[in-house]
Design a protein around this motif. Structure first.
Motif, PDB file in Angstrom:
ATOM      1  N   HIS A  19     -35.725   0.431 113.666  1.00  0.00           N
ATOM      2  CA  HIS A  19     -36.215   1.799 113.550  1.00  0.00           C
ATOM      3  C   HIS A  19     -35.988   2.634 114.807  1.00  0.00           C
ATOM      4  CE1 HIS A  19     -39.195   0.530 110.138  1.00  0.00           C
ATOM      5  NE2 HIS A  19     -37.941   0.476 109.779  1.00  0.00           N
ATOM      6  N   GLY A  20     -35.701   2.009 115.921  1.00  0.00           N
ATOM      7  CA  GLY A  20     -35.339   2.748 117.115  1.00  0.00           C
ATOM      8  C   GLY A  20     -36.474   3.333 117.919  1.00  0.00           C
ATOM      9  N   VAL A  21     -37.698   2.826 117.758  1.00  0.00           N
ATOM     10  CA  VAL A  21     -38.812   3.306 118.579  1.00  0.00           C
ATOM     11  C   VAL A  21     -38.545   2.934 120.036  1.00  0.00           C
ATOM     12  CG1 VAL A  21     -41.270   3.030 119.082  1.00  0.00           C
ATOM     13  CG2 VAL A  21     -40.494   3.135 116.717  1.00  0.00           C
ATOM     14  N   PRO A  22     -38.598   3.879 120.968  1.00  0.00           N
ATOM     15  CA  PRO A  22     -38.341   3.544 122.374  1.00  0.00           C
ATOM     16  C   PRO A  22     -39.307   2.495 122.915  1.00  0.00           C
ATOM     17  CG  PRO A  22     -38.251   5.911 122.039  1.00  0.00           C
ATOM     18  CD  PRO A  22     -38.775   5.332 120.770  1.00  0.00           C
ATOM     19  N   GLY A  23     -40.608   2.677 122.641  1.00  0.00           N
ATOM     20  CA  GLY A  23     -41.598   1.741 123.152  1.00  0.00           C
ATOM     21  C   GLY A  23     -42.914   1.902 122.432  1.00  0.00           C
ATOM     22  N   CYS A  24     -43.707   0.837 122.417  1.00  0.00           N
ATOM     23  CA  CYS A  24     -45.012   0.907 121.766  1.00  0.00           C
ATOM     24  C   CYS A  24     -45.939  -0.165 122.322  1.00  0.00           C
ATOM     25  CB  CYS A  24     -44.896   0.792 120.248  1.00  0.00           C
ATOM     26  SG  CYS A  24     -43.856  -0.546 119.636  1.00  0.00           S
ATOM     27  N   ASP A  25     -47.208  -0.046 121.975  1.00  0.00           N
ATOM     28  CA  ASP A  25     -48.261  -0.859 122.578  1.00  0.00           C
ATOM     29  C   ASP A  25     -49.349  -1.053 121.533  1.00  0.00           C
ATOM     30  OD1 ASP A  25     -50.118  -2.053 124.265  1.00  0.00           O
ATOM     31  OD2 ASP A  25     -50.350  -0.320 125.587  1.00  0.00           O
ATOM     32  N   VAL A  26     -49.794  -2.299 121.323  1.00  0.00           N
ATOM     33  CA  VAL A  26     -50.852  -2.559 120.351  1.00  0.00           C
ATOM     34  C   VAL A  26     -51.907  -3.468 120.967  1.00  0.00           C
ATOM     35  CG1 VAL A  26     -49.818  -4.628 119.286  1.00  0.00           C
ATOM     36  CG2 VAL A  26     -51.318  -3.147 117.932  1.00  0.00           C
ATOM     37  N   MET A  27     -53.163  -3.222 120.602  1.00  0.00           N
ATOM     38  CA  MET A  27     -54.280  -4.072 121.010  1.00  0.00           C
ATOM     39  C   MET A  27     -55.120  -4.378 119.779  1.00  0.00           C
ATOM     40  SD  MET A  27     -55.432  -2.364 124.657  1.00  0.00           S
ATOM     41  CE  MET A  27     -56.572  -3.694 125.046  1.00  0.00           C
ATOM     42  N   VAL A  28     -55.447  -5.646 119.592  1.00  0.00           N
ATOM     43  CA  VAL A  28     -56.288  -6.094 118.486  1.00  0.00           C
ATOM     44  C   VAL A  28     -57.568  -6.675 119.092  1.00  0.00           C
ATOM     45  CG1 VAL A  28     -56.490  -7.637 116.502  1.00  0.00           C
ATOM     46  CG2 VAL A  28     -54.265  -6.625 117.076  1.00  0.00           C
ATOM     47  N   THR A  29     -58.698  -6.128 118.684  1.00  0.00           N
ATOM     48  CA  THR A  29     -59.986  -6.536 119.248  1.00  0.00           C
ATOM     49  C   THR A  29     -60.935  -6.899 118.122  1.00  0.00           C
ATOM     50  OG1 THR A  29     -59.633  -4.981 121.078  1.00  0.00           O
ATOM     51  CG2 THR A  29     -61.850  -5.844 120.798  1.00  0.00           C
ATOM     52  N   ARG A  30     -61.705  -7.959 118.350  1.00  0.00           N
ATOM     53  CA  ARG A  30     -62.715  -8.348 117.364  1.00  0.00           C
ATOM     54  C   ARG A  30     -63.996  -8.755 118.088  1.00  0.00           C
ATOM     55  NH1 ARG A  30     -62.659 -12.979 112.541  1.00  0.00           N
ATOM     56  NH2 ARG A  30     -64.306 -11.947 111.306  1.00  0.00           N
ATOM     57  N   GLY A  31     -65.083  -8.073 117.733  1.00  0.00           N
ATOM     58  CA  GLY A  31     -66.365  -8.409 118.337  1.00  0.00           C
ATOM     59  C   GLY A  31     -66.347  -8.344 119.842  1.00  0.00           C
ATOM     60  N   HIS A  32     -65.714  -7.312 120.400  1.00  0.00           N
ATOM     61  CA  HIS A  32     -65.595  -7.074 121.840  1.00  0.00           C
ATOM     62  C   HIS A  32     -64.623  -8.032 122.525  1.00  0.00           C
ATOM     63  CE1 HIS A  32     -68.965  -4.543 121.024  1.00  0.00           C
ATOM     64  NE2 HIS A  32     -69.884  -5.483 121.090  1.00  0.00           N
ATOM     65  N   GLU A  33     -63.951  -8.879 121.789  1.00  0.00           N
ATOM     66  CA  GLU A  33     -62.992  -9.816 122.388  1.00  0.00           C
ATOM     67  C   GLU A  33     -61.562  -9.360 122.085  1.00  0.00           C
ATOM     68  OE1 GLU A  33     -61.511 -14.493 122.096  1.00  0.00           O
ATOM     69  OE2 GLU A  33     -63.195 -13.788 120.864  1.00  0.00           O
ATOM     70  N   LEU A  34     -60.757  -9.220 123.132  1.00  0.00           N
ATOM     71  CA  LEU A  34     -59.352  -8.882 122.940  1.00  0.00           C
ATOM     72  C   LEU A  34     -58.628 -10.114 122.413  1.00  0.00           C
ATOM     73  CD1 LEU A  34     -56.942  -6.949 123.238  1.00  0.00           C
ATOM     74  CD2 LEU A  34     -56.675  -7.775 125.588  1.00  0.00           C
ATOM     75  N   LEU A  35     -58.135 -10.023 121.173  1.00  0.00           N
ATOM     76  CA  LEU A  35     -57.442 -11.145 120.556  1.00  0.00           C
ATOM     77  C   LEU A  35     -55.946 -11.113 120.827  1.00  0.00           C
ATOM     78  CD1 LEU A  35     -59.101 -11.313 117.018  1.00  0.00           C
ATOM     79  CD2 LEU A  35     -59.779 -12.492 119.126  1.00  0.00           C
TER      80      LEU A  35
END
Length: 379
Positions: A19-35
């Motif tokens: 798709h050609g996205v230059p850059g991206c960033d994802v964070m998944v959190t559950r119950g205050h814990e970064l998974l």
């Protein structure tokens, strides 16, 4: 503990390469814990600087969930009446009108604060037209939020308030209401109740030189997904003093994740700060249009199965193999930002990129990441 490698590969192989996205960033959190966190690509094609995770982004419409949260804080405190006319807080709205047969006609019922939350006040996204232009010229483009929002009342409403949904400037007007009720600048009130207590030190409405230096480069896509650089500005910020409740937030992925986690955990922040009561969070994502709006033409970029709550999409039906439960809620932004919150499972996703008009977000990229996360967690 969990294998999120499919999410990373999707971001790298599909979003970046295909798709050609230059850059991206994802964070998944559950119950205050970064998974899980994954950054990929570059924050600027020209410099080839890799995404480091501390970039700032224009959140555009991902501002809206924070704005309605501020409004609900005032409601919890008994300071804001959701069913009061907007004119009780912004007197310029006493004179709103519709055009019928070329004649100015007052609406049967005036727009209320609830109408602002639900995008059903009869406003559009065209602003104040000639009145706004005159104000901007007279003020030499220094007018503030309340001044500019008041000009919106000079243009005819698109429909009787409460009869339809129309994506519009409603949350900018809500920001002005919040400013009046709180007695503070809108952004200052948001800092008081969200940014400061949750430690969101990267979050701002002020585009200072220091902030601009940290903004990821911005791009624009054509309908085929071809990405080209574009100016680094947010056209919704019409003056330096205008704080758009619909699209003015600048923040980092990590900061936004703190807000998302708080709502996903029933309004409780990672540090024990009570942002909203659990029952208020439920009210926030309770679907409004089925009873509140006679003509429900709501459509959501997250795909089918969603209705609209008090300023957020909310899942009302599990269709097409959707993995998230009824009540999952959130929104997205014009440059590809995405937030998903699930207070049933205390789960949230904060995703950032900086490509305007991205054609693959709608019902695909965001939804794929969402469903992969649920698959990984076995939910």
């Amino acid at each position: 503990m969990y294998d999120f490698s499919l999410v990373g590969r999707f971001m790298e192989d599909v979003m970046r390469v295909q798709h050609g996205v230059p850059g991206c960033d994802v964070m998944v959190t559950r119950g205050h814990e970064l998974l899980y966190r994954h950054t990929c690509g570059v924050s600027d094609y020209e410099s080839k600087k890799p995404v480091a995770g501390n970039e700032l982004y224009y959140m555009y419409s991902c501002t809206k969930p924070l704005t309605v949260t501020c409004g609900l804080r005032l409601w919890e405190e008994g300071l804001l009446d959701l069913d009061a006319p907007v004119a009780d807080y912004l007197p310029a709205f006493r004179d709103v009108f519709l055009l019928k047969g070329g004649q100015r006609v007052p609406p049967v019922n005036p727009p209320t604060v609830r109408h602002l939350f639900t995008m059903s006040a009869g406003l559009d996204y065209a602003g104040g037209g000639e009145a706004e232009a005159e104000l901007l010229e007279k003020s030499q483009h220094t007018a503030g939020t309340v001044e500019i929002v008041n000009t919106y009342a000079s243009r005819p409403l698109c429909f009787e308030p409460g009869h339809e949904f129309l994506y519009s400037n409603c949350h900018d007007v809500l920001a002005a209401v919040i400013e009046v009720v709180s007695g503070m600048k809108f952004a200052d009130y948001m800092a008081k109740v969200i940014f400061d207590p949750l430690g969101m030190s990267d979050s701002t409405f002020d585009e200072t030189d220091a902030v601009r230096a940290r903004l990821a480069a911005q791009y624009v896509s054509d309908p085929q997904g071809r990405v080209t650089p574009t100016d680094l500005n947010n056209w919704f910020i019409v003056t330096p003093n205008y704080q758009s409740g619909g699209a003015g937030l600048i923040t980092s992925t990590a900061d936004y994740a703190k807000f998302a986690d708080a709502l996903a955990c029933g309004g409780m922040g990672y540090n024990g700060y009570r942002l909203l009561k659990p029952e208020t969070v439920v009210m926030l994502h309770t679907e409004q249009l089925h009873t509140f709006v006679m003509n429900n033409n709501f459509s959501c970029a997250a795909g089918p199965g969603y209705g609209y709550g008090l300023g957020v999409r909310t899942r009302i039906e599990q269709v097409n193999g959707a993995r998230s439960p009824i009540g999952e809620f959130g929104w997205d932004g014009a440059a590809g930002a995405y937030v998903m919150m699930d207070d049933l499972n205390q789960l949230s996703i904060a995703f950032s990129m900086h490509v305007l008009s991205w054609p693959f977000c709608i019902g695909y990229d965001h939804g794929t990441i969402r469903d992969m996360v649920y698959d990984v967690l076995g939910l």
